[in-house]
Design a protein around this motif. Structure first.
Motif, PDB file in Angstrom:
ATOM      1  N   SER A   6       0.851  -1.183   0.000  1.00 57.53           N
ATOM      2  CA  SER A   6       0.000   0.000   0.000  1.00 57.53           C
ATOM      3  C   SER A   6       0.883   1.227   0.000  1.00 57.53           C
ATOM      4  CB  SER A   6      -0.904   0.014   1.229  1.00 57.53           C
ATOM      5  OG  SER A   6      -1.548   1.257   1.333  1.00 57.53           O
ATOM      6  N   THR A   7       0.521   2.189  -0.820  1.00 58.42           N
ATOM      7  CA  THR A   7       1.320   3.407  -0.911  1.00 58.42           C
ATOM      8  C   THR A   7       0.603   4.593  -0.324  1.00 58.42           C
ATOM      9  OG1 THR A   7       0.423   3.879  -3.083  1.00 58.42           O
ATOM     10  CG2 THR A   7       2.428   2.566  -2.990  1.00 58.42           C
ATOM     11  N   HIS A  53      -7.134   6.857  -5.237  1.00 58.56           N
ATOM     12  CA  HIS A  53      -6.452   7.492  -6.371  1.00 58.56           C
ATOM     13  C   HIS A  53      -5.857   6.475  -7.334  1.00 58.56           C
ATOM     14  CE1 HIS A  53      -7.090  10.970  -3.927  1.00 58.56           C
ATOM     15  NE2 HIS A  53      -6.215  10.596  -3.024  1.00 58.56           N
ATOM     16  N   ARG A  54      -6.484   5.316  -7.445  1.00 59.46           N
ATOM     17  CA  ARG A  54      -6.064   4.291  -8.404  1.00 59.46           C
ATOM     18  C   ARG A  54      -7.252   3.987  -9.310  1.00 59.46           C
ATOM     19  NH1 ARG A  54      -6.903  -1.165  -8.829  1.00 59.46           N
ATOM     20  NH2 ARG A  54      -5.285  -2.394  -9.883  1.00 59.46           N
ATOM     21  N   GLY A  59     -12.424   6.473 -17.254  1.00 59.23           N
ATOM     22  CA  GLY A  59     -12.724   7.530 -16.305  1.00 59.23           C
ATOM     23  C   GLY A  59     -11.607   8.551 -16.232  1.00 59.23           C
ATOM     24  N   LYS A  60     -11.518   9.215 -15.099  1.00 60.84           N
ATOM     25  CA  LYS A  60     -10.529  10.276 -14.928  1.00 60.84           C
ATOM     26  C   LYS A  60     -10.042  10.303 -13.488  1.00 60.84           C
ATOM     27  CE  LYS A  60     -13.171  13.247 -12.429  1.00 60.84           C
ATOM     28  NZ  LYS A  60     -12.812  13.959 -11.185  1.00 60.84           N
ATOM     29  N   SER A  61      -8.926  10.957 -13.298  1.00 63.03           N
ATOM     30  CA  SER A  61      -8.386  11.192 -11.965  1.00 63.03           C
ATOM     31  C   SER A  61      -8.115  12.685 -11.839  1.00 63.03           C
ATOM     32  CB  SER A  61      -7.102  10.379 -11.760  1.00 63.03           C
ATOM     33  OG  SER A  61      -6.065  10.879 -12.592  1.00 63.03           O
ATOM     34  N   ARG A  62      -7.348  13.054 -10.850  1.00 64.54           N
ATOM     35  CA  ARG A  62      -7.056  14.476 -10.650  1.00 64.54           C
ATOM     36  C   ARG A  62      -6.167  15.041 -11.747  1.00 64.54           C
ATOM     37  NH1 ARG A  62      -4.705  14.035  -4.658  1.00 64.54           N
ATOM     38  NH2 ARG A  62      -3.473  12.541  -5.852  1.00 64.54           N
ATOM     39  N   GLU A  84      -2.284   7.518  -8.688  1.00 61.01           N
ATOM     40  CA  GLU A  84      -1.729   8.735  -8.097  1.00 61.01           C
ATOM     41  C   GLU A  84      -1.364   8.493  -6.634  1.00 61.01           C
ATOM     42  OE1 GLU A  84      -4.217  11.908 -10.862  1.00 61.01           O
ATOM     43  OE2 GLU A  84      -4.805  11.591  -8.790  1.00 61.01           O
ATOM     44  N   ASP A  85      -0.475   9.348  -6.101  1.00 59.19           N
ATOM     45  CA  ASP A  85       0.068   9.139  -4.759  1.00 59.19           C
ATOM     46  C   ASP A  85       0.613   7.721  -4.648  1.00 59.19           C
ATOM     47  OD1 ASP A  85      -0.812  11.678  -4.257  1.00 59.19           O
ATOM     48  OD2 ASP A  85      -2.594  11.056  -3.151  1.00 59.19           O
ATOM     49  N   PHE A  86       1.359   7.330  -5.662  1.00 57.44           N
ATOM     50  CA  PHE A  86       1.811   5.949  -5.809  1.00 57.44           C
ATOM     51  C   PHE A  86       2.646   5.480  -4.625  1.00 57.44           C
ATOM     52  CE2 PHE A  86       5.064   3.071  -7.880  1.00 57.44           C
ATOM     53  CZ  PHE A  86       4.267   1.942  -7.821  1.00 57.44           C
ATOM     54  N   MET A  87       3.635   6.277  -4.236  1.00 53.62           N
ATOM     55  CA  MET A  87       4.390   5.939  -3.031  1.00 53.62           C
ATOM     56  C   MET A  87       4.450   7.126  -2.088  1.00 53.62           C
ATOM     57  SD  MET A  87       8.307   5.912  -4.350  1.00 53.62           S
ATOM     58  CE  MET A  87       9.162   7.449  -4.662  1.00 53.62           C
ATOM     59  N   SER A  88       4.133   8.271  -2.584  1.00 62.62           N
ATOM     60  CA  SER A  88       3.997   9.486  -1.784  1.00 62.62           C
ATOM     61  C   SER A  88       3.276  10.496  -2.670  1.00 62.62           C
ATOM     62  CB  SER A  88       5.374  10.022  -1.348  1.00 62.62           C
ATOM     63  OG  SER A  88       6.124  10.457  -2.474  1.00 62.62           O
ATOM     64  N   GLU A  89       2.997  11.649  -2.113  1.00 64.80           N
ATOM     65  CA  GLU A  89       2.378  12.681  -2.932  1.00 64.80           C
ATOM     66  C   GLU A  89       3.321  13.123  -4.046  1.00 64.80           C
ATOM     67  OE1 GLU A  89       1.028  15.856  -0.506  1.00 64.80           O
ATOM     68  OE2 GLU A  89      -0.395  14.623   0.625  1.00 64.80           O
TER      69      GLU A  89
END
Length: 470
Positions: A6-7, A53-54, A59-62, A84-89
């Motif tokens: 988990s990231t 954020h996955r 669709g869409k993300s930020r 997004e926010d894969f391992m950190s912001e």
């Protein structure tokens, strides 16, 4: 099932679809835990749909939009992901995976889910070894190191680049090994491409195999939009690819009715005719020169770089890099860019190849300034801000073990004769030592434009009694 990392660096809990609460795995830095082990990062694969954020469906993300459409060859074998926010912001993972063969759709989805987890796992493990016990922090900052590190280990960029290269190479190798030992997924004559990127601040790390492609839209000195190809289509006729395949007794040639499509063939049979030199799976050809070692590259982004497009070859077969960049840059809303690009590819298939079956198309558009449209624009385009679980464009409902109803495939099936019973799905970090051969650093291939073809595989191999499965 298997394990994953988990990231999420947030302190809130995610909820699973069955109502069970899953505690998040906190980020590496500034947390309450005083002692961390690798097992702290491992959770089950079942938690993936609840990871924030996955997105992996239309669709869409930020910062991105994604879209896939089934072609006319059967079930959609393309898969895609934005995390997004894969391992950190400020860290985003993107990937497009194009499956082929009888079980290519399952291979592509399995790679989509497992590969980013493996990549992060190997990165954390490499960072932990480099920092020593008790120092597992990797917060994504590559602009500076601890005092004295630059003299000892070189520039921060070189250190980060080395970590990501090692993680990419090991993750791809581990992914292929996992597919080979899967008890319920036959990858003997099925496989998938992969084009993956990680955007970490102004750093862009890329790893890829097969002929899916990444292109960037950037502005030149005159503020005109230009297309920059970021990856190479790893076709069998590329000089070093062809040399390796022939050295391993594989054959490379094109059929008479499609002279523009070089393919890989077994040394003793005119099969399977794989139209790429590197792929996950396809174990019938792994002894004959087809490999899963990725090409890796790093690029520093500038303010002139606008967006990145990842797409399967169904797009590149009919649209040039310049056309793709023009379509995305001129889309009325950013959230509609991926869908408009797929629609344009579908029209071109009908115009250019009216007698051919349109290939599946999958597109990821990542906008580098981190900005998207207003929420009203999303609603007008009919996109969801969360992962869409519904069936779209006739696609079968996804399942990793194949336990679902799906359209009948007009292909021959081959059963892999293997007794391998290695436990599947558990994330294991391995130290490869010095035994792994990495691709050369001096490979300066030029990218090839996509060419149309009927199938990635011509036919499955027919092994006689005298020639058992390799």
């Amino acid at each position: 099932m298997g394990g994953c990392v988990s990231t999420s660096s947030r302190s809130t809990c995610s909820s699973r679809s069955n109502g069970e609460t899953v505690s998040p795995i906190y980020g590496c830095c500034g947390q309450k835990r005083t002692k961390r082990t690798f097992s702290d990062h491992v959770i089950t694969m079942h938690n993936l749909p609840s990871v924030p954020h996955r997105i992996f469906m239309n669709g869409k993300s930020r910062t991105s939009c994604i879209f896939t459409q089934q072609g006319r060859k059967g079930i959609n074998q393309d898969a895609m992901i934005v995390w997004e926010d894969f391992m950190s912001e400020d860290v985003t993972f993107c990937g497009v995976f194009d499956g082929h063969g009888p079980h290519g759709h399952l291979v592509a989805r399995r790679v989509r889910d497992a590969l980013p987890i493996k990549l992060l796992s190997f990165l954390l493990a490499s960072q932990s070894r480099q920092n020593g016990p008790g120092k597992t922090c990797f917060n994504g900052n590559t602009k500076k190191l601890e005092a004295g590190d630059s003299e000892k280990d070189g520039p921060a960029e070189d250190k980060s680049n080395s970590l990501w290269r090692e993680a990419y190479l090991k993750a791809y190798k581990s992914m292929d090994k996992e597919l080979k030992s899967h008890p319920n997924l036959d990858c003997f004559c099925s496989g998938s491409t992969a084009v993956t990127i990680v955007k970490q601040g102004s750093n862009l790390f890329m790893g890829y195999i097969g002929d899916s492609r990444a292109v960037m839209g950037s502005k030149d000195s005159n503020d005109s939009m230009v297309a920059i190809q970021l990856t190479v289509d790893l076709k069998p006729d590329l000089p070093r690819e062809a040399e390796r395949i022939k050295r391993c007794k594989g054959r490379v040639f094109a059929l008479q009715d499609e002279p523009e499509v070089p393919r890989v063939w077994l040394p003793f049979d005119d099969a399977p005719g794989l139209a790429m030199a590197r792929a996950f799976g396809d174990f019938c050809l792994k002894e004959y020169g087809v490999i899963s070692i990725p090409e890796f590259s790093h690029r520093l982004l500038t303010d002139r770089d606008q967006f990145i497009v990842l797409a399967s070859d169904g797009v590149w077969d009919v649209l040039s890099n310049e056309e793709v960049v023009e379509i995305v840059s001129s889309a009325p809303t950013r959230s509609s860019a991926a869908r408009i690009l797929v629609d344009a590819a579908a029209r071109e298939w009908k115009l250019k190849y009216p007698t051919s079956k349109m290939d599946d198309c999958a597109v990821v558009c990542l906008f580098l300034d981190g900005k998207m449209d207003l929420e009203s624009d999303y609603e007008e385009q009919g996109f969801s801000s969360a992962t869409i679980q519904s069936n779209h464009s006739g696609n079968a409902i996804e399942s990793d073990d194949g336990q679902k109803s799906e359209p009948s495939l007009q292909r021959n099936f081959t059963v892999r004769s293997s007794d391998e019973s290695d436990t599947y799905g558990r994330l294991v970090v391995e130290d490869d030592g010095n035994g792994e051969t990495f691709p050369g650093e001096d490979q300066n291939w030029s990218g090839l434009e996509g060419v149309t073809r009927v199938n990635s595989l011509v036919q499955l191999p027919r092994f006689s009694e005298e020639r058992p499965n390799p």
